[in-house]
Design an enzyme around this catalytic site. Structure first.
Site, short mmCIF file in Angstrom:
data_model
loop_
_atom_site.label_atom_id
_atom_site.label_comp_id
_atom_site.label_asym_id
_atom_site.label_seq_id
_atom_site.Cartn_x
_atom_site.Cartn_y
_atom_site.Cartn_z
N ALA A 121 0.83 -1.20 0.00
CA ALA A 121 0.00 0.00 0.00
C ALA A 121 0.87 1.25 0.00
CB ALA A 121 -0.89 -0.01 1.24
N CYS A 122 0.53 2.21 -0.84
CA CYS A 122 1.30 3.45 -0.97
C CYS A 122 0.38 4.56 -1.46
CB CYS A 122 2.45 3.29 -1.98
SG CYS A 122 3.54 1.88 -1.69
N THR A 123 0.90 5.80 -1.42
CA THR A 123 0.21 6.93 -2.04
C THR A 123 1.26 7.79 -2.73
OG1 THR A 123 -1.36 6.92 -0.19
CG2 THR A 123 -1.42 8.82 -1.68
#
Length: 524
Positions: free
Chosen positions: A2-4
């Site tokens: 998960a990343c942004t």
């Protein structure tokens, strides 16, 4: 993982820099300790074997030096994550993306298949290696490219040759351009140049929402893709476009006949990759799209994001991939955006608006399992030897601060490089940041002032020390500047450690004073 991600084109940034930035987040239920490291040409492998997929690749013999943010424990692979090479080309990899059944059926992911039976016996089937993935990409690409475009081309060729076992988005930047590449199935990919006057938001979903196939198969000025993408899409009926339209045209601004006529006349072939290759699941609407909404809401605040009857709410499938900001964006804007937890909305887990049923319903950007934030800035006006800055923070972004580090160095400060997996120590920025976040979260409102003072102090002193170093190396060659910049990085790290130690003391005291077993009477 998960990343942004946020990308800022040079005409949208405050100083003409290209800026690419990404949070790396651990999966739920675990934290992945990270550290910084410079990889010198002598230390770059000439033959690479992936820990996860077992794919083996021979590498060129002329690598460039580059910075990286690998896992503290290498037992699961390198995971170099983000860095800048000595040609001032930056890369961040990867943003994990979503897809759909049609794409994954048309071009299955290339996953490791373990051997069956015993070698030499009847029925034995040998191991089949998988493709490349997040673990591998920076190591395989960043040391060998001298522009963002070259990054797209090299990674694209590797994807076509070896495939991938996961869907990912990857950013490349140089002093002039930013490119965003998205993998599509096991072997296909698309890439789009970020418009110079725009920012891009990416929250774990396939994001590109407009693609010009004619440009991608011709001039490649703004778009690139795998060689057989159009034929493959046609064979498997992946294009969901109802009518052709010209690049940049609003979906509902012309009649179907007019759109088809113009598309044929100009030779363009526009389609929406998000519709063709992406997902619009219920999970997206609580985990992914609300993050894009919160970023747009901050970066373009007058866009009608809070209109209760509008089409741009937190669960909208039509949020734009790129947009022109209402003002030029700073490093501080990028940091704030990648720390968002829905402030000023009923969805803020720390807020007083809304109710128990709304607070925390959406996944924040600033989350407990942020591993690090890397903001890669290539400055066109800076001396050639100090053009690239790698701004870094570890731990939960709500509670940390960005420090700038010069990328043109042969080693990085120990305070950011000495993380050990499983050994908590305030000698390490990673672990100090984790401790601060856990303590500050317990008494959020009381510790907010400490956090804000810390972020202001680190940021302002960081800018001042960068300006000082720029002056010191203004007339030096790139090679001569490296040693001077390493000293500047040590000054920056020393400042950061002083401020972090001070914050840890203040947060520890405040939270301890407000423990549930506190009692006002002293002994005696």
């Amino acid at each position: 993982m998960a990343c942004t991600t946020i990308l800022v084109g040079k005409n949208a940034s405050y100083d003409g820099s290209t800026i690419i930035a990404r949070n790396e987040d651990s999966p739920a239920g675990q934290f992945t300790a990270k550290r910084m490291k410079v990889i010198l040409p002598a230390d770059q492998p000439r033959h690479y074997r992936s820990t996860i997929s077992h794919v083996e690749i021979d590498l060129p013999d002329n690598p460039l030096r580059y910075s990286s943010v690998p896992d503290a424990c290498a037992s699961k692979g390198i995971w170099a994550a983000a860095g800048v090479n000595e040609a001032d080309v930056a890369m961040t990899a990867t943003e994990t993306l979503t897809s759909n059944e049609r794409v994954l059926g048309a071009d299955p992911l290339v996953e490791l298949t373990e051997a069956k039976g015993k070698e030499g016996e009847a029925g034995y089937v040998g191991e089949q290696s998988g493709g490349i993935g997040e673990e591998d990409m920076v190591t395989l690409v960043l040391p060998y490219i001298r522009s963002a475009r070259e990054g797209v081309k090299r990674l694209g060729s590797l994807l076509e040759a070896y495939g991938t076992y996961e869907m990912n988005g990857i950013a490349f930047s140089d002093v002039d351009e930013i490119w965003w590449l998205e993998t599509v199935g096991g072997h296909h990919w698309i890439a789009r140049r970020v418009p110079d006057d725009c920012y891009v938001t990416m929250p774990n979903q396939l994001g590109i929402d407009e693609f010009d196939l004619a440009d991608a198969r011709g001039k490649r000025s703004e778009f690139m893709c795998s060689a057989d993408l159009e034929a493959w899409m046609g064979e498997h009926h992946l294009d969901l476009t109802i009518t052709a339209r010209t690049a940049g045209e609003a979906k509902d601004s012309k009649t179907d006949a007019a759109r088809s006529s113009e598309a044929g006349a100009t030779g363009t072939r526009i389609f929406n990759p998000r519709d063709a290759f992406g997902s619009h699941s219920d999970a997206d609407h609580v985990y992914n799209t609300p993050r894009a909404w919160s970023m747009h809401r901050y970066l373009a605040p007058h866009g009608g994001w809070d209109d209760p009857v509008g089409a741009l709410g937190p669960e909208s499938d039509d949020l734009p991939w790129c947009r022109t900001p209402e003002r030029k964006l700073t490093i501080e804007d990028v940091k704030y955006t990648l720390s968002l937890h829905y402030q000023g909305t009923p969805f803020d887990p720390y807020g007083r608006l809304g109710s128990d049923s709304t607070r925390g319903i959406y996944r924040p950007i600033g989350i407990n399992r942020n591993n690090f934030l890397a903001v890669l800035q290539i400055r066109p006006y800076a001396p050639a030897g100090s053009r690239a800055l790698q701004w870094m923070a570890f731990g939960s972004n709500i509670f940390n601060a960005l420090v700038p580090l010069f990328a043109n160095v042969n080693e990085l400060p120990e305070y950011l490089s000495n993380t050990e997996e499983g050994r908590v120590s305030t000698e390490s920025l990673y672990w100090a940041s984790r401790l601060i976040a856990a303590l500050a979260d317990a008494q959020f409102s009381l510790n907010t002032a400490h956090i804000e003072r810390y972020q202001l102090a680190v940021g302002s002193k960081g800018h001042a020390l960068v300006a000082k170093a720029d002056r010191e190396v203004a007339k030096l060659t790139r090679a001569d500047a490296a040693a001077r910049l390493a000293t500047a990085n040590e000054r920056l790290a020393a400042m950061l450690r002083d401020e972090t130690d001070r914050l840890l003391f203040n947060v520890l005291f405040t939270t301890s004073e407000n423990m549930r077993n506190a009692y006002s009477r002293s002994d005696g």
